[in-house]
Design a protein around this motif. Structure first.
Motif, PDB file in Angstrom:
ATOM      1  N   ILE A 152      18.804 -43.540  27.101  1.00  0.00           N
ATOM      2  CA  ILE A 152      20.253 -43.497  27.302  1.00  0.00           C
ATOM      3  C   ILE A 152      20.877 -42.444  26.396  1.00  0.00           C
ATOM      4  N   LEU A 153      21.789 -41.688  26.960  1.00  0.00           N
ATOM      5  CA  LEU A 153      22.571 -40.724  26.183  1.00  0.00           C
ATOM      6  C   LEU A 153      24.040 -41.139  26.240  1.00  0.00           C
ATOM      7  N   ILE A 154      24.652 -41.311  25.066  1.00  0.00           N
ATOM      8  CA  ILE A 154      26.067 -41.690  24.986  1.00  0.00           C
ATOM      9  C   ILE A 154      26.869 -40.471  24.541  1.00  0.00           C
ATOM     10  N   ILE A 155      27.913 -40.142  25.277  1.00  0.00           N
ATOM     11  CA  ILE A 155      28.750 -38.974  24.973  1.00  0.00           C
ATOM     12  C   ILE A 155      30.144 -39.450  24.589  1.00  0.00           C
ATOM     13  N   TYR A 156      30.630 -38.976  23.451  1.00  0.00           N
ATOM     14  CA  TYR A 156      31.947 -39.407  22.957  1.00  0.00           C
ATOM     15  C   TYR A 156      32.822 -38.204  22.646  1.00  0.00           C
ATOM     16  N   TYR A 167      24.211 -48.504  16.617  1.00  0.00           N
ATOM     17  CA  TYR A 167      23.192 -47.952  17.512  1.00  0.00           C
ATOM     18  C   TYR A 167      21.981 -47.386  16.770  1.00  0.00           C
ATOM     19  N   LYS A 168      22.053 -47.295  15.457  1.00  0.00           N
ATOM     20  CA  LYS A 168      21.025 -46.570  14.702  1.00  0.00           C
ATOM     21  C   LYS A 168      19.621 -47.139  14.876  1.00  0.00           C
ATOM     22  N   ASN A 169      19.490 -48.441  15.067  1.00  0.00           N
ATOM     23  CA  ASN A 169      18.164 -49.066  15.163  1.00  0.00           C
ATOM     24  C   ASN A 169      17.585 -49.032  16.573  1.00  0.00           C
ATOM     25  N   LEU A 170      18.340 -48.549  17.533  1.00  0.00           N
ATOM     26  CA  LEU A 170      17.868 -48.518  18.922  1.00  0.00           C
ATOM     27  C   LEU A 170      17.321 -47.123  19.222  1.00  0.00           C
ATOM     28  N   LYS A 171      16.000 -46.999  19.299  1.00  0.00           N
ATOM     29  CA  LYS A 171      15.345 -45.701  19.432  1.00  0.00           C
ATOM     30  C   LYS A 171      15.556 -45.061  20.797  1.00  0.00           C
ATOM     31  N   SER A 172      15.829 -45.874  21.807  1.00  0.00           N
ATOM     32  CA  SER A 172      15.951 -45.329  23.165  1.00  0.00           C
ATOM     33  C   SER A 172      17.336 -44.738  23.429  1.00  0.00           C
ATOM     34  N   ILE A 173      18.223 -44.798  22.429  1.00  0.00           N
ATOM     35  CA  ILE A 173      19.601 -44.336  22.623  1.00  0.00           C
ATOM     36  C   ILE A 173      19.898 -43.140  21.727  1.00  0.00           C
ATOM     37  N   LYS A 174      20.500 -42.109  22.311  1.00  0.00           N
ATOM     38  CA  LYS A 174      20.933 -40.931  21.552  1.00  0.00           C
ATOM     39  C   LYS A 174      22.428 -40.749  21.757  1.00  0.00           C
ATOM     40  N   ILE A 175      23.122 -40.337  20.692  1.00  0.00           N
ATOM     41  CA  ILE A 175      24.574 -40.179  20.749  1.00  0.00           C
ATOM     42  C   ILE A 175      24.947 -38.732  20.437  1.00  0.00           C
ATOM     43  N   LEU A 176      25.768 -38.143  21.290  1.00  0.00           N
ATOM     44  CA  LEU A 176      26.232 -36.767  21.082  1.00  0.00           C
ATOM     45  C   LEU A 176      27.734 -36.683  21.320  1.00  0.00           C
ATOM     46  N   SER A 177      28.388 -35.778  20.601  1.00  0.00           N
ATOM     47  CA  SER A 177      29.796 -35.504  20.875  1.00  0.00           C
ATOM     48  C   SER A 177      29.898 -34.461  21.986  1.00  0.00           C
ATOM     49  N   ILE A 178      31.096 -34.234  22.479  1.00  0.00           N
ATOM     50  CA  ILE A 178      31.307 -33.229  23.531  1.00  0.00           C
ATOM     51  C   ILE A 178      30.854 -31.844  23.047  1.00  0.00           C
ATOM     52  N   ASN A 179      31.107 -31.532  21.774  1.00  0.00           N
ATOM     53  CA  ASN A 179      30.764 -30.224  21.228  1.00  0.00           C
ATOM     54  C   ASN A 179      29.256 -30.037  21.074  1.00  0.00           C
ATOM     55  N   GLU A 180      28.515 -31.141  20.948  1.00  0.00           N
ATOM     56  CA  GLU A 180      27.060 -31.067  20.780  1.00  0.00           C
ATOM     57  C   GLU A 180      26.313 -31.160  22.110  1.00  0.00           C
ATOM     58  N   LEU A 181      27.035 -31.386  23.176  1.00  0.00           N
ATOM     59  CA  LEU A 181      26.418 -31.645  24.483  1.00  0.00           C
ATOM     60  C   LEU A 181      25.581 -30.449  24.940  1.00  0.00           C
ATOM     61  N   ALA A 189      17.760 -37.732  29.687  1.00  0.00           N
ATOM     62  CA  ALA A 189      18.168 -39.142  29.674  1.00  0.00           C
ATOM     63  C   ALA A 189      18.082 -39.750  31.076  1.00  0.00           C
ATOM     64  N   ASP A 190      17.690 -41.029  31.125  1.00  0.00           N
ATOM     65  CA  ASP A 190      17.678 -41.750  32.403  1.00  0.00           C
ATOM     66  C   ASP A 190      19.098 -42.107  32.831  1.00  0.00           C
ATOM     67  N   TYR A 191      19.919 -42.508  31.844  1.00  0.00           N
ATOM     68  CA  TYR A 191      21.305 -42.895  32.121  1.00  0.00           C
ATOM     69  C   TYR A 191      22.243 -42.219  31.137  1.00  0.00           C
ATOM     70  N   LEU A 192      23.415 -41.855  31.625  1.00  0.00           N
ATOM     71  CA  LEU A 192      24.470 -41.291  30.787  1.00  0.00           C
ATOM     72  C   LEU A 192      25.597 -42.307  30.659  1.00  0.00           C
ATOM     73  N   ILE A 193      26.055 -42.512  29.420  1.00  0.00           N
ATOM     74  CA  ILE A 193      27.224 -43.369  29.188  1.00  0.00           C
ATOM     75  C   ILE A 193      28.309 -42.501  28.568  1.00  0.00           C
TER      76      ILE A 193
END
Length: 208
Positions: A152-156, A167-181, A189-193
């Motif tokens: 999963i990729l989460i975009i904020y 979210y730090k302990n969940l290895k299957s999740i990555k978090i990026l800002s709009i500027n880092e996209l 990623a399988d799913y985008l949030i």
């Protein structure tokens, strides 16, 4: 096409995001390939280096005479045919980067989002921040959205400290800002949030 907006408990809010029809056009696989290739090449340091014959420390004395020994000619001890000799055509420091236009990069990001939209692999969350830092709350949210055990990729857009620390302990999740996209993490990623404010900035959409 419409996407439902979920709250922090994974429950439908009754609101949705409406996408324009011209957004769901055919993707250009060639430029997607080029942009992902550019991103991966830019991660390479390009500092590999092996010593050639002229850079090896050793005597330059000729080991044996040129003719008459019955063996092949050998030259000095730095000859590449010997152990600890120089290497022939070894790697040298180089720059792997190549340039693509900014407009093309933006188009690739939209193309990958289009592809995820067609596969129904995008979820939208309303803008919120958890009151406490607890991984269990986040795990329950992912479970409610039926996307657990997926990459999963989460975009904020706006940083939410307590939510992201959970979210730090969940290895299957990555978090990026709009500027880092970037195209690689989007495609990988399988799913985008998306948070509601983030997807509004990336794509032209209406709330219904």
């Amino acid at each position: 096409m419409k996407l439902t907006i979920f709250n922090n408990n994974g429950i439908k809010t009754g609101r949705c995001l409406k996408f324009k029809k011209n957004l769901l056009k055919k993707e250009n696989n060639n430029i997607i390939y080029l942009e992902i290739k550019r991103f991966l090449f830019s991660q390479r340091q390009g500092t590999n280096k092996s010593k050639e014959r002229s850079e090896i420390t050793g005597s330059t004395r000729k080991i044996q005479r040129q003719k008459g020994s019955g063996n092949a000619r050998k030259g000095d001890i730095k000859n590449p045919i010997f152990r600890s000799g120089g290497r022939i055509f070894g790697p040298k420091p180089r720059n792997y980067n190549f340039k693509l236009n900014k407009n093309l990069k933006r188009r690739v990001i939209k193309d990958i989002i289009n592809l995820k939209l067609k596969k129904n692999n995008i979820k939208i969350l309303e803008d919120f921040d958890d009151k406490i830092i607890k991984t269990k709350l986040v795990f329950n949210l992912i479970k409610k959205l039926n996307i657990n055990n997926k990459k999963i990729l989460i975009i904020y857009d706006i940083y939410k400290k307590k939510f992201f620390l959970s979210y730090k302990n969940l290895k299957s999740i990555k978090i990026l800002s709009i500027n880092e996209l970037n195209s690689f993490h989007l495609a990988n990623a399988d799913y985008l949030i998306f948070f509601e404010s983030a997807i509004k900035k990336i794509l032209k959409i209406n709330i219904c």
